[in-house]
Design an enzyme around this catalytic site. Structure first.
Site, PDB file in Angstrom:
ATOM      1  N   HIS A  59      35.539  22.960  34.042  1.00  0.00           N
ATOM      2  CA  HIS A  59      34.332  22.328  33.804  1.00  0.00           C
ATOM      3  C   HIS A  59      34.064  22.061  32.247  1.00  0.00           C
ATOM      4  O   HIS A  59      33.462  22.995  31.462  1.00  0.00           O
ATOM      5  CB  HIS A  59      33.454  23.333  34.265  1.00  0.00           C
ATOM      6  N   HIS A  65      32.781  19.249  29.196  1.00  0.00           N
ATOM      7  CA  HIS A  65      32.194  17.722  28.851  1.00  0.00           C
ATOM      8  C   HIS A  65      32.847  17.321  27.494  1.00  0.00           C
ATOM      9  O   HIS A  65      32.687  17.935  26.406  1.00  0.00           O
ATOM     10  CB  HIS A  65      30.916  17.987  28.573  1.00  0.00           C
ATOM     11  N   LEU A  66      33.664  16.368  27.579  1.00  0.00           N
ATOM     12  CA  LEU A  66      34.293  15.687  26.455  1.00  0.00           C
ATOM     13  C   LEU A  66      33.742  14.538  25.937  1.00  0.00           C
ATOM     14  O   LEU A  66      34.002  14.137  24.726  1.00  0.00           O
ATOM     15  CB  LEU A  66      35.868  15.557  26.836  1.00  0.00           C
ATOM     16  N   ARG A  67      32.776  14.004  26.667  1.00  0.00           N
ATOM     17  CA  ARG A  67      31.706  12.914  26.079  1.00  0.00           C
ATOM     18  C   ARG A  67      32.298  11.588  26.020  1.00  0.00           C
ATOM     19  O   ARG A  67      31.595  10.657  26.066  1.00  0.00           O
ATOM     20  CB  ARG A  67      31.018  13.495  24.659  1.00  0.00           C
ATOM     21  N   ASN A  87      29.932  12.535  33.120  1.00  0.00           N
ATOM     22  CA  ASN A  87      28.962  12.152  32.740  1.00  0.00           C
ATOM     23  C   ASN A  87      29.111  11.717  31.292  1.00  0.00           C
ATOM     24  O   ASN A  87      28.228  11.971  30.406  1.00  0.00           O
ATOM     25  CB  ASN A  87      27.714  13.120  32.763  1.00  0.00           C
ATOM     26  N   ASP A 144      27.920  16.531  37.675  1.00  0.00           N
ATOM     27  CA  ASP A 144      27.439  17.655  37.047  1.00  0.00           C
ATOM     28  C   ASP A 144      26.289  16.935  36.071  1.00  0.00           C
ATOM     29  O   ASP A 144      26.577  16.165  35.383  1.00  0.00           O
ATOM     30  CB  ASP A 144      28.628  18.420  36.467  1.00  0.00           C
ATOM     31  N   ASP A 177      31.583  25.121  31.254  1.00  0.00           N
ATOM     32  CA  ASP A 177      30.423  24.018  30.970  1.00  0.00           C
ATOM     33  C   ASP A 177      30.347  23.875  29.472  1.00  0.00           C
ATOM     34  O   ASP A 177      29.245  23.695  29.180  1.00  0.00           O
ATOM     35  CB  ASP A 177      29.363  24.749  31.628  1.00  0.00           C
ATOM     36  N   HIS A 219      26.750  18.863  21.474  1.00  0.00           N
ATOM     37  CA  HIS A 219      25.615  17.925  21.521  1.00  0.00           C
ATOM     38  C   HIS A 219      25.468  17.709  19.763  1.00  0.00           C
ATOM     39  O   HIS A 219      25.878  18.564  19.020  1.00  0.00           O
ATOM     40  CB  HIS A 219      24.252  18.302  21.970  1.00  0.00           C
TER      41      HIS A 219
END
Length: 441
Positions: A59, A61-63, A93, A153, A306, A310
């Site tokens: 899980h 997030h590498l964007r 996402n 997710d 997770d 940002h």
């Protein structure tokens, strides 16, 4: 990344137990045992260090593509390597959403080009994460990326018919649907955990039942379809009990907990610091104890970071306007050691199970999470369990500075990481040059 070099890891504590040498040649572990002959290998002095299989994050997030201001596959996978990971699953996402074969293959290629870890794309369940119609699940599964994990997710697949169809579809190729358990009608405008602290602060509450209701529904759908369900970032005591019941019924369900839900509570929100704003929200101390026990007894199967970086402007603002999410790749090992191993709830073999072998099995990654044995791929990490460090987000490889652990002193330092036999991380403690300098030149 090419697999070159021969290395002998000398006197490491394998899984925190007996001392042994580990010989690595051309990407493979060729021998494990005491007193191995160096025989032309570069010797790494690992006395006092623990040898573990490389960690696998289900899980992350590498964007990229689309949000390179927050993270890229290069920066995120380098952060993963520094944290002790040799594989990560990149959530869907991005912008555009990873809902087609073309996008997941792009993410795969970016990971291969970066070369720090094995980057496995996660495919979206629904087109554009909109929850209206299924994405190209079969095409993504048949693509070069061979996607086996599908998730919206960040958003819940709240439509029970769509969720049922997704479970039925992925069963054909032994895929798994990883659900973000959040009933949207029960969490409209929610800002934090619903409870005593939210009442005092006057912030809209996010009730535990919003998570638990979706998990209860979905385990029944998994039973009905006979397919595999994975529950992302479980966070409440009630959720642990539902998963425990489902497993007792023989339902094919797995679950993860994040490092931050193992340590932090909603009391921190009293500071109004948006670094503590996350989805699902930080819960109560009782929930923290429940998820720790659930991880220790095997009800919760794995730790998933997770990791959600940002840009600073999305966090350094008013609470209600701030983005939800925390970074976690470079601190996960330390937090799990602090909450589970140093408390006596788990040993290092258990750590390897929840951070390596089980997430690799859930994600269908056959080359990762393997035992430290002759003939196995050389995905190996060396950890100094007695070293301590103060978390400084500005010294991290991730673009995200939104670590909730900033300023905390935590145990456990990753001294070396071998990804397919290539040393992506080597500290000066091992008396050898750092290979990243050669990679980056």
């Amino acid at each position: 990344m090419s697999t070159t070099g021969t290395y002998l890891i000398r006197d490491a504590s394998v899984l925190g137990t007996e001392q042994a040498d580990i010989r690595i040649e051309n990407g493979t572990i060729t021998a494990v045992g005491p007193g191995l002959d160096a025989d032309g290998a570069e010797v790494l002095k690992a006395h006092g260090l623990i040898a573990l299989p490389g960690m696998v994050d289900l899980h992350t997030h590498l964007r990229e593509p689309g949000r390179e201001d927050a993270e890229t596959v290069e920066t995120g996978s380098r952060a993963a390597a520094l944290g002790g990971f040799t594989a990560v699953h990149a959530m869907a996402n991005s912008m555009p959403v990873a809902d087609t074969a073309g996008v997941v293959e792009q993410v795969l290629s970016l990971g291969e080009r970066a070369g720090w870890v094995d980057v496995r794309p996660v495919g979206a369940v629904t087109v554009g994460l909109a929850g209206e119609r299924l994405a190209e699940l079969g095409a993504m599964a048949d693509s070069r990326a061979r996607v086996r994990v599908f998730s919206d997710d960040g958003k819940c697949v709240s439509d029970p018919v769509l969720m049922r169809r997704a479970l039925e579809y992925v069963k054909a190729f032994d895929g798994v649907v990883a659900q973000h358990a959040q009933e949207p009608r029960l969490t409209e405008s929610a800002q934090m955990n619903e409870g005593e602290v939210s009442a005092v602060l006057g912030l809209a509450g996010w009730p535990a039942v919003a998570e638990e209701a979706i998990i209860a529904r979905d385990v029944l759908l998994a039973k009905h379809t006979g397919s595999r369900l994975h529950v992302c970032h479980l966070s409440t005591a009630g959720s642990v009990e539902i998963i425990r019941w489902a497993k007792a019924q023989g339902i094919s369900v797995t679950a993860e907990v994040t490092p931050h839900h193992l340590l932090l509570t909603d009391e921190l929100v009293r500071s109004y610091d948006p670094v503590y704003k996350v989805n699902p929200p930080l819960r109560t101390a009782a929930d923290v104890q429940a998820v720790r026990r659930g991880l220790a007894d095997g009800t919760i199967d794995i730790v998933g970071t997770d990791h959600a970086p940002h840009p600073s402007e999305h966090k350094e603002c008013e609470w209600e306007q701030a983005a939800m999410g925390m970074t976690g790749l470079e601190t996960a090992l330390s937090v799990v050691q602090h909450t589970m191993i140093d408390t006596g709830l788990m040993d290092w073999a258990g750590f390897a199970r929840v951070t390596s072998s089980t997430p690799a099995r859930i994600g269908n990654v056959s080359t990762q999470g393997r035992p430290l044995a002759a003939g196995e791929p050389a995905h190996v990490i060396l950890v100094n369990p007695t070293a301590r460090r103060t978390v400084d987000p500005h010294k991290m490889a991730s673009k995200g500075r939104n670590s909730p652990f900033a300023g905390l002193e935590l145990p456990g330092v990753v001294e070396a990481v071998f990804y397919a036999g290539h040393p992506t991380v080597l500290s000066g403690r091992l008396n050898t040059p750092h290979p990243a300098a050669a990679k980056e030149s």
